[in-house]
Design an enzyme around this catalytic site. Structure first.
Site, PDB file in Angstrom:
ATOM      1  N   CYS A 249       0.822  -1.212   0.000  1.00  0.00           N
ATOM      2  CA  CYS A 249       0.000   0.000   0.000  1.00  0.00           C
ATOM      3  C   CYS A 249       0.861   1.269   0.000  1.00  0.00           C
ATOM      4  O   CYS A 249       1.532   1.558  -0.977  1.00  0.00           O
ATOM      5  CB  CYS A 249      -0.992  -0.044   1.151  1.00  0.00           C
ATOM      6  SG  CYS A 249      -2.381   1.102   0.940  1.00  0.00           S
ATOM      7  N   HIS A 334      -3.763  -5.161   0.087  1.00  0.00           N
ATOM      8  CA  HIS A 334      -3.368  -5.719   1.381  1.00  0.00           C
ATOM      9  C   HIS A 334      -3.425  -7.247   1.353  1.00  0.00           C
ATOM     10  O   HIS A 334      -4.488  -7.835   1.563  1.00  0.00           O
ATOM     11  CB  HIS A 334      -4.296  -5.197   2.482  1.00  0.00           C
ATOM     12  CG  HIS A 334      -4.129  -3.744   2.760  1.00  0.00           C
ATOM     13  ND1 HIS A 334      -3.385  -3.260   3.810  1.00  0.00           N
ATOM     14  CD2 HIS A 334      -4.583  -2.655   2.102  1.00  0.00           C
ATOM     15  CE1 HIS A 334      -3.395  -1.937   3.797  1.00  0.00           C
ATOM     16  NE2 HIS A 334      -4.129  -1.552   2.766  1.00  0.00           N
ATOM     17  N   GLU A 336      -2.429  -9.228   3.537  1.00  0.00           N
ATOM     18  CA  GLU A 336      -2.764  -9.758   4.864  1.00  0.00           C
ATOM     19  C   GLU A 336      -4.258  -9.707   5.129  1.00  0.00           C
ATOM     20  O   GLU A 336      -4.718 -10.183   6.172  1.00  0.00           O
ATOM     21  CB  GLU A 336      -2.017  -8.964   5.949  1.00  0.00           C
ATOM     22  CG  GLU A 336      -2.626  -7.634   6.336  1.00  0.00           C
ATOM     23  CD  GLU A 336      -2.431  -6.538   5.308  1.00  0.00           C
ATOM     24  OE1 GLU A 336      -3.043  -5.468   5.450  1.00  0.00           O
ATOM     25  OE2 GLU A 336      -1.666  -6.751   4.343  1.00  0.00           O
TER      26      GLU A 336
END
Length: 366
Positions: A249, A334, A336
């Site tokens: 990001c 993202h 994650e």
């Protein structure tokens, strides 16, 4: 219930019901499209300084629990929903959403037409707004004038980055995370892979980072305009070519700027857990979690050592790059998740493999 106003800088006024904190608040109002994951959303440091609108109409039905936070202290300025569930039901619940926001003194408003608000943001871009208790003493024209005269925030990262370094020990690869406003999901994924992690502030000099002899460097997510993070850009520029790196990001944007690319502000950003991204290397499409208001200009990559690796299928913007000479890759989204799909979680394994390959080369050349 107490009435509350959401006043936009274009003069639009929404009247709804107050929940959460009792204070007035000012910030940039944005929308996110996730159907779930509001706890991760309100605790994501990338939302610093923003009043967050959820497009999904019913929010709060599973409450707040102790496990799903992405940071300890929420950075949002306010929360906007169509309908708040005040009596959540879930076996993990510790409190309701309203009670949690009240404990953090974050104001919320419910009962407004969030579809209309979203359309305004889509048409005009993210706009400055003010959350205020309704009353005869509220001067809307005066508030609108103040909003229009309010300069945009430029110190986002400074506010959410840690003031000092701290470890998250493991017995595997040694990784330094430069924290520009890190979601703890990133740390969790590194720890799951037994990485020995040191998290450092955004303005840590490259010399201090290299003194720890890391096997790899993670550039975290974070809020705001990447061009404002001059210390981070300079640090990353000095680190390129010396250690394997993985950026997420804002980390992706800062790395790209450090290599000579340019960024621009998106009309209303990408926020939510359902954004399709195509990997140009494999042809694979992942659904991704995203939260950013800026993007890297694809045309600006032509004069750099970066190659485009991922694109957003909704608007064709840059979603990932890779360095042509050094072991470095970054993505705009993202991997994650938290909240969102985990389609691209494998990127953390690619990072580990990249560090292992570089260590093997160094051992062979020794």
């Amino acid at each position: 219930m107490t009435k509350r106003l959401l006043i936009l800088e274009d003069g639009t006024v929404f009247t709804g019901e107050a929940f959460g904190g009792n204070n007035a608040s000012k910030g940039e109002v944005v929308f996110t499209t996730g159907m779930t994951g509001y706890q991760e959303t309100i605790s994501d440091p990338s939302f610093y300084g923003q009043i967050v609108t959820l497009t999904y109409p019913l929010v709060g039905n599973y409450g707040i629990n102790r496990d799903d936070f992405e940071s300890i202290t929420p950075a949002i300025r306010g929360f906007v929903v169509r309908e708040l569930e005040e009596h959540p039901s879930n076996f993990r619940k510790d409190s309701s959403l309203g009670d949690y926001l009240a404990s953090k003194d974050i104001p919320g408003i419910q009962g407004i037409d969030t579809r209309k608000l979203t359309r305004i943001i889509r048409a005009k871009g993210a706009v400055r707004a003010y959350l205020s208790e309704a009353g005869a003493d509220v001067n809307v024209e005066e508030i609108v004038a103040q909003l229009q005269a309010t300069p945009h925030i430029t110190h986002h990262v400074k506010e959410v980055s840690p003031k000092a370094a701290y470890p998250s020990p493991g017995r595997g690869k040694r990784v330094v995370v430069i924290d520009f406003g890190m979601k703890h999901g990133i740390l969790r994924e590194l720890n799951k892979r037994d990485c020995d992690v040191l998290v450092v502030p955004y303005n840590t000099p490259a010399s201090e980072i290299l003194a720890w002899h890391p096997d790899g460097i993670m550039l975290s997510n974070g809020p705001g305009n990447p061009e404002d993070v001059t210390e981070g850009i300079e640090t990353v520029r000095e680190l390129v070519g010396k250690v394997p790196m993985f950026g997420i990001c804002l980390g992706h944007q800062i790395f790209s700027l450090a290599c000579g690319a340019k960024s621009f502000k998106l009309p209303f950003g990408h926020r939510g857990g359902n954004h399709p991204v195509k990997d140009l290397r494999t042809g694979r499409t992942d659904l991704t979690s995203q939260n950013h208001g800026y993007a890297i200009d694809i045309e600006s990559l032509k004069d750099t050592d970066l190659e485009l690796t991922h694109v957003a299928l909704n608007d064709g913007t840059c979603e990932g790059v890779r360095h042509k000479k050094f072991p470095i890759f970054t993505v705009q989204y993202h991997p994650e998740a938290s909240p969102g799909p985990e389609d691209s979680n494998h990127l953390f394994d690619e990072f580990i493999e990249m560090m292992e390959n570089e260590a093997a080369k160094e051992k062979q050349n020794a």
